[in-house]
Write an enzyme that holds these catalytic residues in place. Structure first.
Site, mmCIF file in Angstrom:
data_model
loop_
_atom_site.group_PDB
_atom_site.id
_atom_site.type_symbol
_atom_site.label_atom_id
_atom_site.label_comp_id
_atom_site.label_asym_id
_atom_site.label_seq_id
_atom_site.Cartn_x
_atom_site.Cartn_y
_atom_site.Cartn_z
ATOM 1 N N ASP A 33 32.831 59.032 -2.818
ATOM 2 C CA ASP A 33 33.774 57.976 -3.184
ATOM 3 C C ASP A 33 34.883 58.529 -4.073
ATOM 4 O O ASP A 33 34.621 59.024 -5.174
ATOM 5 C CB ASP A 33 33.003 56.862 -3.917
ATOM 6 C CG ASP A 33 33.735 55.533 -3.869
ATOM 7 O OD1 ASP A 33 34.911 55.503 -3.453
ATOM 8 O OD2 ASP A 33 33.121 54.523 -4.262
ATOM 9 N N ASP A 34 36.110 58.453 -3.593
ATOM 10 C CA ASP A 34 37.308 58.844 -4.362
ATOM 11 C C ASP A 34 37.390 60.341 -4.661
ATOM 12 O O ASP A 34 38.027 60.746 -5.637
ATOM 13 C CB ASP A 34 37.394 58.078 -5.699
ATOM 14 C CG ASP A 34 37.711 56.601 -5.527
ATOM 15 O OD1 ASP A 34 37.706 56.116 -4.373
ATOM 16 O OD2 ASP A 34 37.971 55.933 -6.547
ATOM 17 N N CYS A 73 38.419 51.766 -0.561
ATOM 18 C CA CYS A 73 37.009 51.779 -0.173
ATOM 19 C C CYS A 73 36.616 50.968 1.055
ATOM 20 O O CYS A 73 36.131 51.511 2.038
ATOM 21 C CB CYS A 73 36.172 51.310 -1.350
ATOM 22 S SG CYS A 73 36.259 52.430 -2.742
ATOM 23 N N ARG A 77 35.642 52.530 4.755
ATOM 24 C CA ARG A 77 34.246 52.520 5.244
ATOM 25 C C ARG A 77 34.131 51.771 6.576
ATOM 26 O O ARG A 77 33.332 52.131 7.442
ATOM 27 C CB ARG A 77 33.335 51.885 4.181
ATOM 28 C CG ARG A 77 33.043 52.873 3.076
ATOM 29 C CD ARG A 77 32.799 52.227 1.717
ATOM 30 N NE ARG A 77 33.256 53.178 0.703
ATOM 31 C CZ ARG A 77 32.464 54.073 0.111
ATOM 32 N NH1 ARG A 77 31.172 54.081 0.359
ATOM 33 N NH2 ARG A 77 32.966 54.937 -0.745
ATOM 34 N N LYS A 126 26.521 53.494 -1.652
ATOM 35 C CA LYS A 126 27.400 52.323 -1.760
ATOM 36 C C LYS A 126 27.764 51.760 -0.397
ATOM 37 O O LYS A 126 28.240 52.482 0.458
ATOM 38 C CB LYS A 126 28.681 52.699 -2.507
ATOM 39 C CG LYS A 126 29.668 51.522 -2.588
ATOM 40 C CD LYS A 126 30.872 51.837 -3.443
ATOM 41 C CE LYS A 126 32.089 52.098 -2.596
ATOM 42 N NZ LYS A 126 33.339 52.055 -3.367
ATOM 43 N N HIS A 128 29.632 48.217 0.455
ATOM 44 C CA HIS A 128 30.998 47.748 0.215
ATOM 45 C C HIS A 128 31.780 47.293 1.452
ATOM 46 O O HIS A 128 32.997 47.513 1.546
ATOM 47 C CB HIS A 128 31.810 48.817 -0.556
ATOM 48 C CG HIS A 128 32.889 48.176 -1.384
ATOM 49 N ND1 HIS A 128 33.841 48.895 -2.085
ATOM 50 C CD2 HIS A 128 33.166 46.868 -1.603
ATOM 51 C CE1 HIS A 128 34.653 48.064 -2.705
ATOM 52 N NE2 HIS A 128 34.262 46.828 -2.419
ATOM 53 N N SER A 151 31.452 48.593 -5.296
ATOM 54 C CA SER A 151 31.801 49.699 -6.197
ATOM 55 C C SER A 151 31.120 49.591 -7.553
ATOM 56 O O SER A 151 30.789 48.493 -8.007
ATOM 57 C CB SER A 151 33.316 49.755 -6.404
ATOM 58 O OG SER A 151 33.946 50.117 -5.210
ATOM 59 N N HIS A 217 33.370 58.146 -8.092
ATOM 60 C CA HIS A 217 34.172 56.974 -8.449
ATOM 61 C C HIS A 217 33.933 56.639 -9.927
ATOM 62 O O HIS A 217 32.793 56.705 -10.395
ATOM 63 C CB HIS A 217 33.708 55.815 -7.555
ATOM 64 C CG HIS A 217 34.575 54.607 -7.553
ATOM 65 N ND1 HIS A 217 34.731 53.800 -8.655
ATOM 66 C CD2 HIS A 217 35.321 54.045 -6.571
ATOM 67 C CE1 HIS A 217 35.547 52.797 -8.338
ATOM 68 N NE2 HIS A 217 35.917 52.924 -7.079
ATOM 69 N N ASP A 269 35.975 59.047 1.048
ATOM 70 C CA ASP A 269 36.526 57.789 1.580
ATOM 71 C C ASP A 269 38.002 57.592 1.278
ATOM 72 O O ASP A 269 38.656 56.754 1.899
ATOM 73 C CB ASP A 269 35.715 56.581 1.080
ATOM 74 C CG ASP A 269 35.998 56.243 -0.382
ATOM 75 O OD1 ASP A 269 36.334 57.154 -1.165
ATOM 76 O OD2 ASP A 269 35.885 55.057 -0.747
ATOM 77 N N ASN A 270 38.520 58.321 0.310
ATOM 78 C CA ASN A 270 39.962 58.278 -0.012
ATOM 79 C C ASN A 270 40.227 59.311 -1.108
ATOM 80 O O ASN A 270 39.293 59.867 -1.687
ATOM 81 C CB ASN A 270 40.446 56.888 -0.459
ATOM 82 C CG ASN A 270 39.624 56.254 -1.565
ATOM 83 O OD1 ASN A 270 38.917 55.288 -1.339
ATOM 84 N ND2 ASN A 270 39.695 56.813 -2.761
ATOM 85 N N LYS A 290 44.840 57.958 -4.240
ATOM 86 C CA LYS A 290 44.204 56.720 -3.762
ATOM 87 C C LYS A 290 45.167 55.531 -3.856
ATOM 88 O O LYS A 290 45.936 55.409 -4.809
ATOM 89 C CB LYS A 290 42.971 56.433 -4.628
ATOM 90 C CG LYS A 290 42.298 55.110 -4.341
ATOM 91 C CD LYS A 290 41.070 54.920 -5.219
ATOM 92 C CE LYS A 290 40.407 53.572 -4.941
ATOM 93 N NZ LYS A 290 39.166 53.412 -5.713
HETATM 94 MG MG MG Z 1 36.856 55.091 -2.637
#
Ligand code: MG
Length: 471
Positions: A33-34, A73, A77, A126, A128, A151, A217, A269-270, A290
């Site tokens: 994540d991130d 996010c 996903r 996660k 989401h 998140s 994240h 994811d980003n 992001k």
């Molecule tokens: Mg993310």
């Protein structure tokens, strides 16, 4: 030259390709994540040790021009699990706790597709894509779920809550909240233990393991063993724990003799949430992060490993996107892809490390906010459409987990050559009007299909998200 000869010989030895396997391959997707483009060794990280990812890249193929569909996010996903642009499915941005929409149960997801081939399926991490009961992972094809429904920063008053004062988050097992997470520092190890246990329990049958880590994240938390382990502060420590997790998963696969029957993918994811300063990752010179359609937001690190099937130590620079994984895995597993239109295409030749393979896409599209087509990539070109985006400007870098506020900036119709100018520094639209025209024509096809809020278009090919009716 020698390298190319070796590759051709290697590919020839691979013979009939992936479908010759006795049983369909196991699939492991580790989704961070991130995580920024340059947060790990194989993508240029400095002052962070990622020996397991270094090894994974050495034994597998790196895709240097791999993208998420949107730099946020829930939308990102959705793309991964459906092979479809999320805006086509009515999923935009990041869904808040209790959201009245979620991924429509009528869409065929990656785990649902693989279940038809007898796969065991699990998600540890996660979710989401909707936290109402009907949208949870067990209603979207996963046999097992352990983790957070959204998140790890989703509490009231975010982002002003001071570190150390975060309210607890719901930790879920299957459809039930089994407790509140007072301390997220245990999460990475807990997900990893579940992942290893799942591999061990399912060694005799094909499985899909989806491991969407909560880290890196914000707010950042790290296990005791990794505190102070890196040369770059808490963020580096967290990345090193994620790397450890990758090593545990690869170790379990090797220990059980599954190396040659398991496709492992590592990506994010980003891009990094740059307003968090030293609690955010690095883009390695890509523009912005992001929450934008600039390269720092949508281009992510990507490694695929499958000994005997994927070339070792290869690097591929053709554009591809998370939407391509579902159709690629459909081909590898022999499963039937969704009957509804999807946007992804089979990129097996790219994943396999075939140096001569080309992207199957005329163009990839970057939507953001509520259905704004902000940019697109076609071959070496990136066309940016007039839109408003967030940027930090020249503010001092945030420290200690307290973010600074973004400014607003405006982009015009701009063209960048990403081969010569990866950092999107020099707009060459005026020099290449034919390219602008060609890409604009392609964009019209995307707008006709999916719409575009920036030009007031309604698409004819969009579908409804899942909606809560009643309470
Ligand atoms: Mg993310």
């Amino acid at each position: 030259m020698l390298r190319r000869v070796i590759l051709i010989v290697t590919l020839a030895l691979l013979g009939a390709g992936p479908m010759s396997a006795q049983r369909p391959p196991n699939v492991v997707i580790i989704f961070i994540d991130d995580m920024g483009y340059a947060d790990i060794g194989p993508f240029g990280a400095i002052n962070v040790a990622t020996p397991n990812l270094d090894r994974m890249a050495k034994e597998g193929t790196r895709l240097t021009d791999f993208y998420v569909a949107q730099a946020v996010c829930s939308a990102s996903r959705t793309a991964l699990l459906t092979g479809t642009y999320p805006n086509r499915l009515g999923i935009h941005g990041a869904l808040g706790p209790g959201s009245r929409i979620g991924l429509n149960p009528d869409e065929l997801t990656l785990p649902e597709m693989l279940r038809t081939k007898g796969y065991a399926t699990a998600i540890f991490g996660k979710w989401h894509i909707g936290d109402r009961p009907q949208f949870l992972p067990t209603h979207h094809g996963f046999d097992e779920f352990y983790g957070l429904p959204y998140s790890n920063d989703m509490w009231p008053n975010h982002p002003e809550a001071a570190p150390g004062t975060y309210p607890p988050l719901p930790l879920m097992e299957g459809d039930s909240v089994i407790g509140l997470m007072p301390d997220q520092s245990l999460l990475t190890a807990a997900y990893t233990a579940r992942a290893v246990d799942f591999i061990e329990r399912n060694a005799a049958r094909p499985f899909l393991l989806y491991l969407p880590h909560t880290m890196v994240h914000v707010p950042l938390f790290v296990g005791e063993r990794f505190k102070g382990s890196s040369a770059s502060g808490l963020y580096g420590d967290v990345v090193q724990e994620v790397d450890w997790s990758v090593g545990e998963v690869l170790g379990a696969i090797a220990r059980l003799g599954l190396d040659e029957n398991t496709l492992v993918i590592f990506t994010s994811d980003n891009g990094p949430w740059l307003s968090y300063g030293d609690h955010a990752g690095a883009t390695g010179g890509l523009r912005e992060g992001k929450g934008t359609a600039w390269e720092g937001g949508v281009r992510v690190p990507f490694i695929a490993r499958w000994p005997g099937k994927i070339a070792a130590g290869q690097t591929i620079a053709e554009p591809a996107m998370t939407i391509d994984l579902l159709p690629t895995i459909a081909k590898l597993s022999g499963a039937t892809p969704p009957t509804r239109p999807i946007d992804g295409l089979d990129i097996w030749p790219l994943l396999a490390g075939d140096a001569l393979a080309k992207s199957p896409h005329d163009a990839l599209y970057f939507y953001y906010n509520t259905n704004e087509l902000q940019a697109m990539r076609s071959g070496e070109w990136k066309l940016v459409f007039p839109h408003t985006y967030r940027t930090l400007g020249d503010q001092p870098r945030a420290t200690g987990g307290i973010p600074v506020k973004y400014h607003s900036a405006r982009a015009g119709l701009e063209l960048y050559n990403l081969v010569r100018d990866r950092g999107e520094t020099t707009d060459v639209a005026a020099q290449f009007p034919d390219v602008v025209k060609r890409l604009t024509g392609l964009a019209e096809r995307a707008r006709a299909e999916m719409g575009d809020a920036l030009t007031g278009r309604i698409g004819t090919g969009t579908r409804e998200p899942g909606r809560v009716t009643g309470n």
